[in-house]
Design a protein around this motif. Structure first.
Motif, PDB file in Angstrom:
ATOM      1  N   LYS A 134       0.990  -2.525   5.781  1.00 22.58           N
ATOM      2  CA  LYS A 134       1.052  -1.962   4.427  1.00 22.58           C
ATOM      3  C   LYS A 134       0.519  -3.007   3.444  1.00 22.58           C
ATOM      4  CE  LYS A 134       4.451  -0.143   1.134  1.00 22.58           C
ATOM      5  NZ  LYS A 134       5.898   0.129   0.925  1.00 22.58           N
ATOM      6  N   GLY A 170      -0.845   1.308   0.254  1.00 21.79           N
ATOM      7  CA  GLY A 170      -1.249   2.133   1.368  1.00 21.79           C
ATOM      8  C   GLY A 170      -1.668   1.295   2.553  1.00 21.79           C
ATOM      9  N   ARG A 214      -2.692   8.863   1.822  1.00 18.70           N
ATOM     10  CA  ARG A 214      -1.748   7.807   2.174  1.00 18.70           C
ATOM     11  C   ARG A 214      -1.636   6.743   1.083  1.00 18.70           C
ATOM     12  NH1 ARG A 214      -4.138   5.817   7.664  1.00 18.70           N
ATOM     13  NH2 ARG A 214      -6.074   6.482   6.634  1.00 18.70           N
ATOM     14  N   ILE A 215      -2.511   6.813   0.086  1.00 12.66           N
ATOM     15  CA  ILE A 215      -2.440   5.861  -1.026  1.00 12.66           C
ATOM     16  C   ILE A 215      -1.449   6.375  -2.061  1.00 12.66           C
ATOM     17  CG2 ILE A 215      -3.691   4.827  -2.951  1.00 12.66           C
ATOM     18  CD1 ILE A 215      -6.154   4.764  -1.274  1.00 12.66           C
ATOM     19  N   SER A 216      -0.495   5.552  -2.394  1.00  7.50           N
ATOM     20  CA  SER A 216       0.425   5.874  -3.490  1.00  7.50           C
ATOM     21  C   SER A 216       0.042   5.041  -4.705  1.00  7.50           C
ATOM     22  CB  SER A 216       1.868   5.604  -3.084  1.00  7.50           C
ATOM     23  OG  SER A 216       2.048   4.239  -2.750  1.00  7.50           O
TER      24      SER A 216
END
Length: 436
Positions: A134, A170, A214-216
């Protein structure tokens, strides 16, 4: 002789009868409630113990759609008729994660005990994962302007009002691919300042948007303030101070490039702006013997709230190139025939004239280009007797000769280097004899 036990009498026939009865029962059951199979598609695989990865600051992605499974159940018809997809459970326990990043999928039926289910199987037996570290990344929110305001207006400033930075989190490979965060500001056809809220786009090094789920993000939108200014063309006003060296003079020609610049500001501010005034101290000609050239930054002389913008469609750095022309003075001497000198305001009873055989010498100084305009045939030369008498204190003319100053009308830029003198002949006109 010993009698046999009746239980063991005809034992073979009895065993055959029992087997036949069981077979007969099975046949009857299979005819009335046969074993069949039922297929349940797209059963979602539930994950458990995912903290095995997240506690190690790792993220995962399910590969090849292995988070859904097709389940086949074999059971009696009566059981299958009451069996729904919600009764099927598929789980992947991450504590069973293998070194190949696969997790076994366990299948079960929640409403029935295993004895009522003959068999249960799935189209796949494990969930495939892609596991990555991560990563967190800080990005400055850039502003991309699109379009142009209405002609006569420009964009003064575009800023984000709720911060200019964001954080994304991500998988490392995905986050590393994000190179910048951009918010678009469309200024097409604007004439007034506005505030808008726009989506922030994540772009890769080729300028393509990264949309990986999947990217926050810490923020998804940005508030943008767009300031629109009015433009106006105004001249640069120049003046000089000091005197060139002896024998030299400023021609009066001052070249400025550009001579007119475009400024921007609010309409109310620009209404009173007529010119950019450059102080004379910026152009000191003291002792100059050649053209004086200087770069002057006009930005220091703009009113508050007024700024420079592109001039003539080109970027302008605020500096104007100024050249003040300096030229040498030239002396010339010209002789004018005395007959061209007019005698004015002669007192009554007197006759004043110049020697007709003499000439008047005129010494002049000026720029060559101005001296070239001098022609003795066009010069106006006069002697004002009344004025001369006042200047010399003469109350009454006396016969004889006297010297007086000649007034010469010269072209602009030409001056006399010495007074022009002429000798006057003064005669008294005889009175008429009354008898005659």
């Amino acid at each position: 002789m010993k009698r046999r036990n009746k239980l063991w009498h005809n034992l073979g026939l009895k065993i055959m009868a029992v087997v036949f009865s069981i077979l007969l029962w099975l046949v009857a059951v299979n005819i009335n409630d046969p074993v069949e199979r039922k297929i349940f598609r797209d059963v979602k695989v539930e994950t458990t113990n995912t903290s095995v990865l997240t506690d190690e600051n790792k993220l995962y992605q399910v590969l090849d759609d292995t988070d859904t499974v097709t389940v086949t159940v074999r059971a009696s018809r009566s059981v299958l008729e009451n069996l729904n997809s919600s009764d099927i459970s598929a789980t992947a326990d991450f504590s069973e994660l293998s070194f190949t990043n696969t997790v076994p999928i366990r299948l079960s039926v929640s409403r029935y005990v295993d004895k009522q289910i003959e068999s249960i199987s799935g189209s796949i037996d494990s969930m495939k994962l892609e596991v990555e570290d991560k990563k967190e990344k800080q990005l400055v929110i850039e502003i991309a302007q699109t379009g142009e305001p209405v002609e006569g207006y420009i964009v003064g400033k575009i800023t984000t009002t709720d911060g200019n930075a964001m954080k994304i989190t991500g998988p490392e490979s995905v986050v590393d691919g994000v190179k910048k965060a951009v918010v678009e500001a469309n200024v097409s056809d604007l004439t007034d300042s506005i505030n808008i809220t726009e989506k922030i786009s994540l772009l890769d090094e080729d300028g393509k948007e990264v949309t990986d789920s999947r990217i926050s993000r810490s923020v998804n939108t940005a508030k943008v303030s767009i300031t629109i200014l009015t433009t106006k063309e105004i001249p640069v006003a120049l003046s000089t101070t000091g005197e060139p060296a002896a024998g030299y003079v400023a021609t009066g020609e001052i070249n400025c490039a550009p001579a007119v610049v475009t400024v921007a500001g609010r309409s109310s501010t620009l209404a009173d702006v007529r010119e950019i005034v450059i102080p004379a101290e910026e152009l000191d000609l003291t002792g100059a013997t050649a053209d004086v050239t200087k770069l002057i930054d006009v930005r220091g002389y703009l009113p508050d709230g007024v700024s420079l913008t592109s001039t003539n469609g080109e970027e302008f750095n605020g500096k104007v190139a100024v050249t003040v022309k300096i030229a040498p003075l030239v002396d010339i001497t010209r002789a004018v025939d005395s007959s061209r000198v007019q005698i004015l305001n002669v007192p009554e009873g007197y006759n004043v004239s110049l020697n007709p055989d003499s000439s008047v010498t005129i010494k002049m100084r000026g720029l060559q280009e101005n001296l070239d305009q001098v022609s003795v045939d066009n010069l106006t030369c006069t002697v004002d007797i009344s004025k001369w008498m006042d200047q010399t204190g003469v109350t009454e003319l006396s016969e004889g000769s006297a010297e007086a100053e000649v007034n010469v009308s010269l072209p602009s830029g030409v001056t006399l280097t010495a007074p022009v003198k002429a000798t006057l002949n003064i005669e008294k006109i005889p009175e008429d004899n009354p008898e005659e």
